[in-house]
Design an enzyme around this catalytic site. Structure first.
Site, PDB file in Angstrom:
ATOM      1  N   ASP A   1       0.645  13.233 -15.832  1.00 37.44           N
ATOM      2  CA  ASP A   1      -0.202  14.177 -15.119  1.00 37.44           C
ATOM      3  C   ASP A   1       0.622  14.769 -13.977  1.00 37.44           C
ATOM      4  OD1 ASP A   1      -2.624  15.438 -14.106  1.00 37.44           O
ATOM      5  OD2 ASP A   1      -2.548  13.928 -12.536  1.00 37.44           O
TER       6      ASP A   1
ATOM      7  N   ASP B   1      -3.593   9.603 -12.317  1.00 36.68           N
ATOM      8  CA  ASP B   1      -4.226   8.984 -11.153  1.00 36.68           C
ATOM      9  C   ASP B   1      -5.630   9.502 -10.881  1.00 36.68           C
ATOM     10  OD1 ASP B   1      -3.567  11.556 -10.298  1.00 36.68           O
ATOM     11  OD2 ASP B   1      -3.336  10.905  -8.220  1.00 36.68           O
TER      12      ASP B   1
END
Length: 916
Positions: free
Chosen positions: A458, A657
């Protein structure tokens, strides 16, 4: 998963027997028994009573571990201590360091000392005198029966001292589950009983005066063999137990970190209390050098906290009011008043200990082959021993020699080494990882990490900081840089926008004085305005200022497009209709992201970046970070689709996250969550990184690979030991090489085999997780992921290059050129590798619309517009560009323009119509 303590297991055969017994219980979906920690994890809806009864019926003991005590660290550590296979005595925090003490190790040590004290005089007489003529008392030298009785008594005492071997061994036979102790017990009993027969036969010969026959039977004494077998087995077990204790050093070290007391602040008075008396909401004091007792939030004061115990990061972290602190971390300076937010088993420390110990209670897939062998190992050895005895009898060997061969087969066979090969390495590997702030939730996750081939990252918060930062301050010709910052600070100081916060923070760091802004106004979707020093100040996006003033004034030529191509957002400031300068902000990459990604590539990983940002910003970040490829403008479920596609070509690990990463983390072969991430991301992941650094992803792979290599070494040793040892003991090499094996040496080898396996596992403590010295590309992909990425980004395999399709024309020469002047049923797609592509759409079932939107200033604005448009039924994707002030919309059906306009306005921006 319910955790149980299991007693009475001595080898891998016991472990397999317990697993089979529990799996036979209705309602049990999975069961993993760990021989190293004497623990068992069970999943399903079966009642604990049924599970315990099944274990007891199999001939072992079981008890349910109390996993719900939250009174304080004493109870918490007791629970996790049991999970790690430690004792069951209830200990408080002041005794935490003793939880890891294994009472069985002490018992083994006492048995060993007593056995050695007795076996030395036994061997002195039985072997020293008869083989080397060592002196013995005269009455024994003239009385062979006395020597026999002497050996009978001493060996009998040694067998009594080691009675646990016989109890466990024959108990296993009774319950239909023979184990390692069964093999040893049978070997010792056979030797002792045959020696007893020889003693009686020798006595009869002496009475008859047949001394030659008497001497023959005296040579058939194997009392010392039975005694030495037990003693040497105990030596091996003691060494094994001591080594097994060292495999949990990391976990015991974490448990020792638990503070014993806390200083509460009650009505302004400091009061020292036991750690168990601290409750949520209590305020506690932490002075310089003190260990923080529980998790909390800083209310007053400031300090630097050493969090190395939890994260492995040695550099202290600054803590200010509002920041969180964790139990067992050290306040290196300053004075803080904190409010407790988590106590007992709810603290970060207790959570880490629980994760490490729970991982030890699970089973890695690589252990399956050892489990299968262990399940049939002991019955096979018993059969081989019987065949060995019969074959030697048939070929003419006397009874004593045939029995010796059979006993040697029994005592050299070692299923224990097979059972320990995997769990000891998993335990040590988990400990090494925990010290580095890397937590594997299961043994399978530890194994899977080393087999990963593709890393999907990500962008926001993983590769980048997730926080907007000022990257450039460029004044117009003749304008001081400080003046641009002073005006920008004064105007942005009254805004809560992420860009405004970044500019204000930067100005503070530069020591710039904040100008006072009057008549402050927000220009929705465009920027801010106000009056500073009597002049009207406007701050806004490049497109808005250019539209307002008709150009960019005295700014360096091409600077805005250059900054935009780097993924930065330029904010221009004007005064009285003249441009003062610009401040560029960006979500910058972390300091170590580029190095970490380079290390991942050297480890053979194909690194892909996934992000919901526009392609221009994403490619700029990707270029800085050095990833192999990037997929931009993807929604959370889009990330999951990317993961699914990548999984067709290799083992995929997803690193993220945020909440929007949870579906992808769950879908991937391996989910890795950074510790600074959301609870949802952490819950969805298989591996948790306590530090917010990608360097730990590479470190986790190194630890996993080292652990897998160690497991393979252990399994090889366990298998090859038995493959070579059993034929040697059976006498298979006598005719060819003249090799044979005394049962005593077989017992020594058996005892040391498990010790060697455990000691080999302890070498994992020497692993350096952050060293690149031994990195290799062992898992490199044999496919071209570029084709995969083309498919994911909408570039079909039948896409044609510019000039090959008469109904489509392309423009631009550089890498970021897009196809233009669409005609007929052709839709253009983004270029790949300097080749502009066009994709044919048959039947026009995919529609596109390009609209103008005013007010977008940064990537965050783009995300708001994207989210608003993609919530409309029929819109498949929306790709905003704040640099162009436009949004490209892909639709599966016609969508009313009014709906699009309403969504844009509701999001806080201005709809400026379609772009032809």
């Amino acid at each position: 998963m319910e955790q149980y303590k299991v007693t009475g297991m001595s080898c891998a055969a016991c472990q397999t027997r317990v697993e089979k017994a529990v799996m036979a219980v209705d309602g049990v979906s999975s069961c993993a028994v760990n021989l190293l920690t004497n623990s068992m994890g069970v999943e399903g809806n079966a009642s604990p009573d049924k599970i315990i009864k099944a274990v007891e019926t199999a001939g072992y003991g079981a008890s349910l571990k109390n996993a719900n005590v939250a009174a304080g660290y004493g109870d918490s550590l007791q629970n996790v201590g049991e999970a790690a296979g430690y004792g069951t005595s209830h200990k408080g925090a002041d005794e935490a360091e003793d939880i890891g003490t294994d009472s069985e190790t002490k018992q083994l040590k006492n048995r060993l000392i007593a056995s050695v004290v007795l076996v030395i005089p036994l061997v002195y007489v039985s072997m020293g005198n008869m083989m080397w003529g060592w002196p013995i008392p005269e009455f024994m030298a003239k009385n062979h029966v006395a020597i026999g009785i002497y050996e009978l008594l001493l060996s009998g005492l040694i067998m009594v001292i080691n009675q646990k071997v016989f109890v466990r061994g024959f108990k296993g036979v009774i319950h239909g589950s023979p184990n390692m102790d069964t093999l040893v017990a049978l070997g010792c009993v056979a030797s002792y009983c045959y020696s007893l027969y020889a003693l009686f036969a020798m006595t009869a010969c002496v009475q008859d005066g047949d001394m030659n026959r008497a001497m023959y039977f005296m040579d058939q004494f194997y009392f010392e063999s039975a005694a030495m077998i037990l003693t040497l087995i105990t030596v091996g077990k003691t060494l094994e137990a001591r080594s097994k204790g060292k495999t949990t050093d990391a976990l015991k070290g974490l448990m020792k970190l638990a503070p014993k007391s806390a200083v509460l602040l009650v009505d302004g008075v400091e009061k020292t209390v036991d750690i168990r008396d601290v409750k949520r909401g209590d305020r506690f004091v932490v002075k310089s050098g003190d260990s923080i007792p529980v998790d909390g939030i800083v209310i007053e004061g400031a300090s630097a906290v050493n969090e190395s115990a939890l994260t492995g990061e040695s550099v202290p972290v600054d803590k200010l009011p509002g920041d969180s602190v964790s139990a067992a971390t050290i306040n290196t300076s300053g004075y803080m008043v904190c409010e407790a937010t988590a106590v007992g088993e709810d603290t970060t420390l207790a959570g880490i200990i629980r994760l490490v110990s729970d991982a030890a209670a699970t089973k890695a897939p690589i252990a399956k082959i050892a489990d299968k062998v262990s399940g049939i190992f002991v019955p096979c050895v018993l059969g081989i021993a019987l065949i060995t005895f019969l074959v030697w009898i048939l070929v003419g060997a006397d009874f004593g020699d045939a029995l010796t061969r059979a006993v040697a087969v029994l005592v050299i066979s070692c299923p224990c080494a097979l059972g320990l090969a995997t769990p000891v390495a998993i335990m040590v590997g988990n400990g090494v990882a925990a010290k580095a702030g890397i937590l594997f939730k299961t043994a399978a996750a530890l194994e899977q990490t080393g087999r990963t081939q593709i890393i999907a990252l990500d962008k926001t918060g993983t590769i980048t900081t997730g926080i907007m930062k000022v990257t450039d301050v460029i004044p117009s010709t003749g304008m001081p840089r400080e003046e641009v910052l002073r005006v920008a600070y004064g105007l942005e100081n009254k805004s809560e926008h992420p860009i405004a916060k970044a500019i204000c923070e930067y100005a503070k760091e530069e020591g710039i004085e904040c100008a006072e802004a009057e008549d402050f106004k927000v220009l929705p979707g465009n920027g801010l305005c106000g009056v500073i020093d009597g002049g009207e100040i406007i701050g806004g996006s490049a497109s808005y200022i250019e539209e307002l003033l008709g150009g960019t004034g005295a700014l360096p030529e091409g600077v805005i497009s250059e900054l935009s191509s780097q993924g930065k957002t330029p904010v221009l400031f004007t005064k009285g209709g003249k441009i003062l300068g610009l401040v560029a902000v960006s979500d910058i990459i972390k300091k170590d992201s580029a190095e970490a990604i380079e290390q991942l590539k050297k480890l053979g990983m194909y690194v892909v970046m996934l992000t919901g940002d526009n392609r221009l910003t994403a490619e700029a970040i990707a270029k800085q970070a050095g990833v192999d490829d990037v997929v931009a403008s993807v929604k959370p479920d889009g990330k999951e689709s990317v993961i699914q596609e990548l999984m067709k070509h290799g083992k995929v690990a997803m690193v993220g996250d945020g909440i929007n990463d949870a579906p992808a983390l769950t879908r991937a072969d391996l989910g890795i969550a950074v510790g600074a991430g959301t609870d949802i991301a952490i819950d969805s992941a298989d591996v948790v990184l306590m530090k917010n650094s990608l360097m730990d992803v590479a470190a986790a792979i190194r630890i996993s690979r080292a652990t897998l290599r160690n497991i393979r070494e252990n399994l090889f040793w366990a298998f090859i030991y038995n493959v070579i040892g059993i034929p040697l003991a059976a006498g298979c090499y006598v005719a060819l090489l003249g090799w044979s094996l005394n049962p005593m040496f077989g017992a020594a080898a058996m005892g040391l085999s498990s010790f060697c396996v455990v000691t080999n596992a302890l070498r994992l403590n020497l692993v350096k997780p952050y060293s690149t010295k031994h990195d290799s590309r062992r898992n490199s992909l044999a496919i071209n992921c570029r084709d995969v990425m083309m498919k994911l980004q909408g570039k079909k395999e039948d896409a044609q290059c510019c000039g090959e399709d008469e109904i489509a024309r392309c423009c631009g020469e550089n890498g970021n050129a897009r196809c233009c002047e669409e005609n007929g049923n052709a839709r253009c797609c983004e270029e790949t590798e300097n080749a502009q592509c066009c994709e044919k759409i048959i039947g026009g079932d995919v529609l596109e619309m390009k609209i103008a939107v005013k007010g977008m200033m940064c990537g965050h604005c783009e995300m708001h517009v994207k989210k608003a448009l993609e919530s409309i039924e029929g819109i498949e994707s929306a790709t905003p560009s704040h640099e162009e002030g436009s949004v490209t919309i892909t639709m599966s059906k016609e969508v009313d323009e009014e709906l699009i306009k309403a969504a844009i306005v509701e999001a806080g921006y201005d709809y400026a119509g379609k772009i032809d």
